[in-house]
Motif scaffolding. Sequence first.
Motif, PDB file in Angstrom:
ATOM      1  N   GLY A   1       0.828  -1.202   0.000  1.00 46.24           N
ATOM      2  CA  GLY A   1       0.000   0.000   0.000  1.00 46.24           C
ATOM      3  C   GLY A   1       0.861   1.249   0.000  1.00 46.24           C
TER       4      GLY A   1
ATOM      5  N   GLU B   1      -7.296  -4.875   1.558  1.00 45.36           N
ATOM      6  CA  GLU B   1      -6.754  -6.131   1.011  1.00 45.36           C
ATOM      7  C   GLU B   1      -5.841  -6.843   2.027  1.00 45.36           C
ATOM      8  OE1 GLU B   1      -6.971  -3.271  -0.507  1.00 45.36           O
ATOM      9  OE2 GLU B   1      -7.582  -3.506  -2.604  1.00 45.36           O
TER      10      GLU B   1
ATOM     11  N   VAL C   1      -1.333  -0.412  -3.518  1.00 50.45           N
ATOM     12  CA  VAL C   1      -2.690   0.142  -3.606  1.00 50.45           C
ATOM     13  C   VAL C   1      -2.798   1.344  -2.655  1.00 50.45           C
ATOM     14  CG1 VAL C   1      -3.824  -2.011  -4.294  1.00 50.45           C
ATOM     15  CG2 VAL C   1      -3.608  -1.494  -1.875  1.00 50.45           C
TER      16      VAL C   1
ATOM     17  N   TYR D   1      -4.135   3.925   0.189  1.00 52.87           N
ATOM     18  CA  TYR D   1      -4.954   3.871   1.405  1.00 52.87           C
ATOM     19  C   TYR D   1      -4.989   5.255   2.034  1.00 52.87           C
ATOM     20  CZ  TYR D   1      -0.492   3.350   4.019  1.00 52.87           C
ATOM     21  OH  TYR D   1       0.773   3.514   4.522  1.00 52.87           O
TER      22      TYR D   1
ATOM     23  N   LYS E   1       2.009  -3.790  -7.554  1.00 50.80           N
ATOM     24  CA  LYS E   1       1.623  -2.383  -7.381  1.00 50.80           C
ATOM     25  C   LYS E   1       1.159  -2.123  -5.949  1.00 50.80           C
ATOM     26  CE  LYS E   1       2.055  -0.946 -11.684  1.00 50.80           C
ATOM     27  NZ  LYS E   1       3.404  -0.470 -11.949  1.00 50.80           N
TER      28      LYS E   1
ATOM     29  N   PRO F   1      -4.612  -0.772   3.615  1.00 52.75           N
ATOM     30  CA  PRO F   1      -5.503  -1.297   2.575  1.00 52.75           C
ATOM     31  C   PRO F   1      -6.377  -2.433   3.117  1.00 52.75           C
ATOM     32  CG  PRO F   1      -3.196  -1.367   1.875  1.00 52.75           C
ATOM     33  CD  PRO F   1      -3.196  -0.933   3.300  1.00 52.75           C
TER      34      PRO F   1
END
Length: 520
Positions: free
Chosen positions: A321, A496, A485, A487, A483, A494
């Motif tokens: 993230g 995820e 992500v 937040y 990649k 994140p």
Amino acid sequence: MSGTGSSPSSRRNSFNSLSRDLELPSEQGCLSIIVLGASGDLAKKKTFPALYHLFDQGFLQSGEVHIFGYARSNLSDDGLRERIRGYLKGAPEDLSEFLQLIKYVSGSYDNGEGFEKLNKEISKYEESNQSGSYRRLFYLALPPSVYPSVCRMIRTYCMNPCKYGIDIIGLFAASHPGWTRVIVEKPFGKDLDSAEELSAQLGELFEEHQLYRIDHYLGKELVQNLLVLRFANRLFLPLWNRDNIDNIQIVFREDFGTEGRGGYFDQYGIIRDIIQNHLLQVFCLVAMEKPVSLKPEHIRDEKVKVLQSVNPIKCEEVVLGQYDGYKDDPTVPDDSNTPTFASVVLRVHNERWEGVPFILKAGKALNSRKAEVRVQFKDVPGDIFKCKKQGRNEFVIRLQPSEAMYMKLTVKKPGLEMATEQSELDLSYGMRYQNVKIPEAYERLILDTIRGDQQHFVRRDELKAAWQIFTPLLHDIDAGKLKAVPYQPGSRGPKEADELSSKVGYVQTHGYVWIPPTLA
Ligand SMILES: NC(=O)C1=CN([C@@H]2O[C@H](COP(=O)(O)OP(=O)(O)OC[C@H]3O[C@@H](n4cnc5c(N)ncnc54)[C@H](OP(=O)(O)O)[C@@H]3O)[C@@H](O)[C@H]2O)C=CC1
Ligand SMILES: O=C1O[C@H](COP(=O)(O)O)[C@@H](O)[C@H](O)[C@H]1O
């Protein structure tokens, strides 16, 4: 002196008994501590304050120790003293006594002139001391790019002048007249090849027993407690394995971003900054087998073994993230993919841990600041109380802040009904050890270096094994194959990452929050 109440001589005695146990030399005599990069951030925030605390507690004695600051900046002795004074907390007379021990030498990091001058100053002090035993401790509070040249300069111009100054690990002749030791800060390289190159360069100049690779997490009280906890308590011995433990999380969270360090951070990212070193060291202590003894080499042998048992990391068991706003820092490139958050699952291929995920998670700009180890046990088989709804047993070691260990248990809810609820057995240090001041990590590690105890320092093969685990992943991230992500700053990171934790087996207990107990 304020300190902790015990006298300098009793402190010294406790050192002597420890050194007997570990077969370390009981060294006394003239000690020169040289802080290279004395003008910098680490030196003023950590190194000098740690030295002051050691002085304040009687571990460094006025007649025995002298401190030298070295850097390129044009500073006077008083200039350096004033720069660090604000970072030291103590009675004015103690501070003045300590600051008078410090001398500043200015010079560059890659030519002999400055180091000759430095050597002359150290020698002057050693000659005036006349103890016949010369100990020189060099602390490299510098960017790693200059380590090789600085080490070459130390080797050429500044070694302990004693004729018999070579100490063979574990063997110290009674007439041993001193030593030269070098503390190096992380980062030790950026990947396996660069770390090995750095190790080789330093290895040509110093023996392994002279090099102290510092990882300040190894100096934290609760990290140092891990081995005691695991191997001195019968309670844990039979439970600490795949039969009972479902998953283990090792978590670092900070509630602030890279703040002014963006340029540095962007070259490294959270995996190199926190996970590959600090969290991996904690992982070793949680996962390793019992060492033969507490000798540094025995402990480090076990750490290397468990690192070598880690399987290659799978991309699908990684979440990266980057917090929104990270790239607003003008020193961070607009297209940066550098993770400020990462959750990485490690899997250990051995008899104790096969099938148990170790989730190493670290992030900046999150909703809280804490570091902890969370050991989650498996569900109770044949559960007649339907405890699963209450949550699993967890043993949590809170490394910081509010140092604590607590065991989450299901208990009968007090009252007439037969109902269960989550509670905890709690050892909170603030409550249990009310009059004890927990030492700063740097303080402890510098003292270990003076004592010649490498137990809490990273050995060369350990470093190599650590980089072997993370290098393929880091290269994939650097190549843009994974990649980060986005937040929100101030969030949990994140979503995820939470999904990954659940996927590999972590079961969150809803509606239960441990609140550090406070004194009424
Ligand atoms: N700061 C922190 O909280 C932490 C730092 N570290 C590590 O400690 C080490 C020192 O960190 P820190 O004090 O923050 O670093 P700084 O950037 O403050 O550098 C320390 C000193 O080194 C000299 N210096 C800076 N850049 C260069 C350069 N490119 N070439 C030669 N000399 C240079 C400067 O002194 P002068 O110009 O006067 O010679 C500076 O005062 C680093 O390895 C860092 O990764 C590790 C953990 C935490
Ligand atoms: O090494 C580092 O550690 C600090 C966190 O240290 P802590 O003792 O306060 O937990 C971190 O902020 C920094 O990015 C990293 O380089």
